[in-house]
Design a protein around this motif. Structure first.
Motif, PDB file in Angstrom:
ATOM      1  N   ARG A  69       0.828  -1.205   0.000  1.00 37.44           N
ATOM      2  CA  ARG A  69       0.000   0.000   0.000  1.00 37.44           C
ATOM      3  C   ARG A  69       0.865   1.260   0.000  1.00 37.44           C
ATOM      4  N   MET A  70       2.011   1.206   0.674  1.00 40.12           N
ATOM      5  CA  MET A  70       2.923   2.349   0.671  1.00 40.12           C
ATOM      6  C   MET A  70       3.383   2.666  -0.747  1.00 40.12           C
ATOM      7  N   ALA A  71       3.721   1.631  -1.497  1.00 39.28           N
ATOM      8  CA  ALA A  71       4.162   1.849  -2.879  1.00 39.28           C
ATOM      9  C   ALA A  71       3.062   2.496  -3.698  1.00 39.28           C
ATOM     10  N   PHE A  72       1.833   2.056  -3.480  1.00 43.36           N
ATOM     11  CA  PHE A  72       0.706   2.656  -4.191  1.00 43.36           C
ATOM     12  C   PHE A  72       0.557   4.129  -3.813  1.00 43.36           C
ATOM     13  N   GLY A  73       0.578   4.411  -2.521  1.00 42.18           N
ATOM     14  CA  GLY A  73       0.434   5.792  -2.077  1.00 42.18           C
ATOM     15  C   GLY A  73       1.558   6.683  -2.575  1.00 42.18           C
ATOM     16  N   LEU A  74       2.786   6.188  -2.510  1.00 42.31           N
ATOM     17  CA  LEU A  74       3.920   6.978  -2.977  1.00 42.31           C
ATOM     18  C   LEU A  74       3.874   7.193  -4.482  1.00 42.31           C
ATOM     19  N   SER A  75       3.327   6.230  -5.214  1.00 44.37           N
ATOM     20  CA  SER A  75       3.203   6.412  -6.659  1.00 44.37           C
ATOM     21  C   SER A  75       2.303   7.601  -6.972  1.00 44.37           C
ATOM     22  N   GLU A  76       1.275   7.786  -6.155  1.00 45.11           N
ATOM     23  CA  GLU A  76       0.386   8.932  -6.336  1.00 45.11           C
ATOM     24  C   GLU A  76       1.112  10.232  -5.994  1.00 45.11           C
ATOM     25  N   GLU A  77       1.865  10.222  -4.907  1.00 47.08           N
ATOM     26  CA  GLU A  77       2.551  11.435  -4.462  1.00 47.08           C
ATOM     27  C   GLU A  77       3.704  11.830  -5.386  1.00 47.08           C
ATOM     28  N   LEU A  78       4.311  10.855  -6.049  1.00 43.47           N
ATOM     29  CA  LEU A  78       5.477  11.131  -6.893  1.00 43.47           C
ATOM     30  C   LEU A  78       5.115  11.461  -8.333  1.00 43.47           C
ATOM     31  N   LYS A  79       3.847  11.369  -8.685  1.00 42.55           N
ATOM     32  CA  LYS A  79       3.450  11.594 -10.080  1.00 42.55           C
ATOM     33  C   LYS A  79       3.940  12.936 -10.607  1.00 42.55           C
ATOM     34  N   GLU A  80       3.718  13.994  -9.844  1.00 40.16           N
ATOM     35  CA  GLU A  80       4.069  15.321 -10.340  1.00 40.16           C
ATOM     36  C   GLU A  80       5.575  15.533 -10.451  1.00 40.16           C
ATOM     37  N   TYR A  81       6.349  14.609  -9.867  1.00 38.11           N
ATOM     38  CA  TYR A  81       7.805  14.698  -9.941  1.00 38.11           C
ATOM     39  C   TYR A  81       8.393  13.694 -10.936  1.00 38.11           C
ATOM     40  N   GLY A  82       7.525  13.002 -11.661  1.00 39.87           N
ATOM     41  CA  GLY A  82       7.997  12.019 -12.629  1.00 39.87           C
ATOM     42  C   GLY A  82       8.599  10.793 -11.988  1.00 39.87           C
ATOM     43  N   GLY A  83       8.232  10.526 -10.733  1.00 37.83           N
ATOM     44  CA  GLY A  83       8.814   9.404 -10.010  1.00 37.83           C
ATOM     45  C   GLY A  83       7.998   8.132 -10.127  1.00 37.83           C
ATOM     46  N   THR A  84       8.645   7.019  -9.821  1.00 39.66           N
ATOM     47  CA  THR A  84       8.034   5.697  -9.868  1.00 39.66           C
ATOM     48  C   THR A  84       8.181   5.034  -8.505  1.00 39.66           C
TER      49      THR A  84
END
Length: 311
Positions: free
Chosen positions: A190-205
């Protein structure tokens, strides 16, 4: 650990800065070495050093991991760190910022709770202190690490976060037979899912990754075998025939980090076997074990088949 853990990624991560949290042994150590072989500068953290053993009590040290990274072709930097102590993790982040100015790959692999698991007991029958310690080791440490180090990762587009856990979202639909362990190993997904949402605007995965049945140092010791004769343990545990070396997941992370199109995986939970199918790498023996498929189809699904058919 004399086996070079990657194939096809040598030099692909030159000038990249990575940090592997909890890299003292097992898959975490192999990930660090694989990133090193690909040319990265790799900060490796852990609680066991040549002068101090953690509560896990094993002999592998974070300094040894750093030396293996350097021997593989990268730059290994050992920073003894307890990721449950925010002040230590902040100091780690400050050191990486001071020395490198950025972070490109964060592998969050803190754990060390296997010795605390009490299978076969209901939640109210288990040792509460052991259960809560598992939650701290498997969840809180990951949250502290992300909080302190992600500000470095977002400085440049394209950062990668890997949450290492045990099981995928699909395989963990089955109960892990201990509530605290179940929670500790599902939370990073779930952390990976949440971080994927937070990193979108930074082009992160951000992804969650799991090995299969892992031939870690601890597991080999449990069966009284070595990497050289690991198949002797199949007589005691037939399903060990599908076991994979730590290098297998290490190769997967190196390929993922080197893939400019890795964003297609963001938010997902993946296994080493799945990554091997995508990138075409093999384990150290030349096989390509698909542990998830073996357990899903044969062990739990009742299909006739052998582990060798899934390698």
């Amino acid at each position: 650990m004399g086996i070079r853990p990657t194939d096809g990624t040598a030099g692909a991560l030159k000038d990249r800065v990575a940090l592997v949290a909890g890299a003292t042994r097992g898959a975490s150590r192999a990930i660090a070495v694989a990133l090193g072989e690909a040319g990265a500068v790799v900060y490796v953290t852990g609680r066991t050093t040549r002068g101090h053993r953690s509560e896990v009590g094993r002999a592998e040290t974070v300094e040894e991991t750093a030396e293996l990274v350097t021997a593989a072709g990268g730059t290994g930097i050992a920073v003894p760190t307890d990721h449950l102590v925010p002040e230590q993790v902040r100091a780690l982040a400050e050191r990486v910022e001071r020395e490198r100015g950025r972070l490109d790959v964060l592998v969050n692999s803190c754990w060390g709770g296997d010795r605390l698991i009490e299978f076969g007991k209901k939640t109210w029958q288990t040792d509460l202190a052991k259960g809560l310690r598992m939650l701290r080791l498997g969840i809180e440490s990951h949250a502290v690490t992300s909080h302190c180090l992600l500000p470095l990762l977002i400085r440049r587009p394209g950062g990668l976060v890997v949450e290492v856990t045990d099981g995928t979202a699909a395989s963990n639909r089955r109960y892990r037979e201990n509530l605290f362990f179940d929670l500790a190993k599902n939370a990073p997904i779930r952390m990976a899912f949440g971080l994927s949402e937070e990193l979108k605007e930074y082009g992160g995965t951000a992804v969650a990754l799991t090995p299969g049945f892992l031939r870690s140092e601890e597991m080999l010791d449990h069966f009284g075998v070595t990497e050289a004769n690991w198949r002797d343990a199949v007589a005691k545990e037939p399903h060990f025939a599908i076991a994979e070396s730590p290098a297998f997941l290490g190769r997967g992370v190196a390929h993922l980090a080197a893939d400019p199109e890795r964003g297609r995986f963001t938010g997902r939970s993946l296994s080493s076997g799945e990554l091997a199918k995508v990138y075409g790498f093999t384990d150290v023996d030349g096989s390509r074990p698909d542990c998830d498929a073996y357990f899903e189809e044969v062990v739990f699904g009742g299909k006739d088949g052998t582990a060798e058919e899934y390698r």
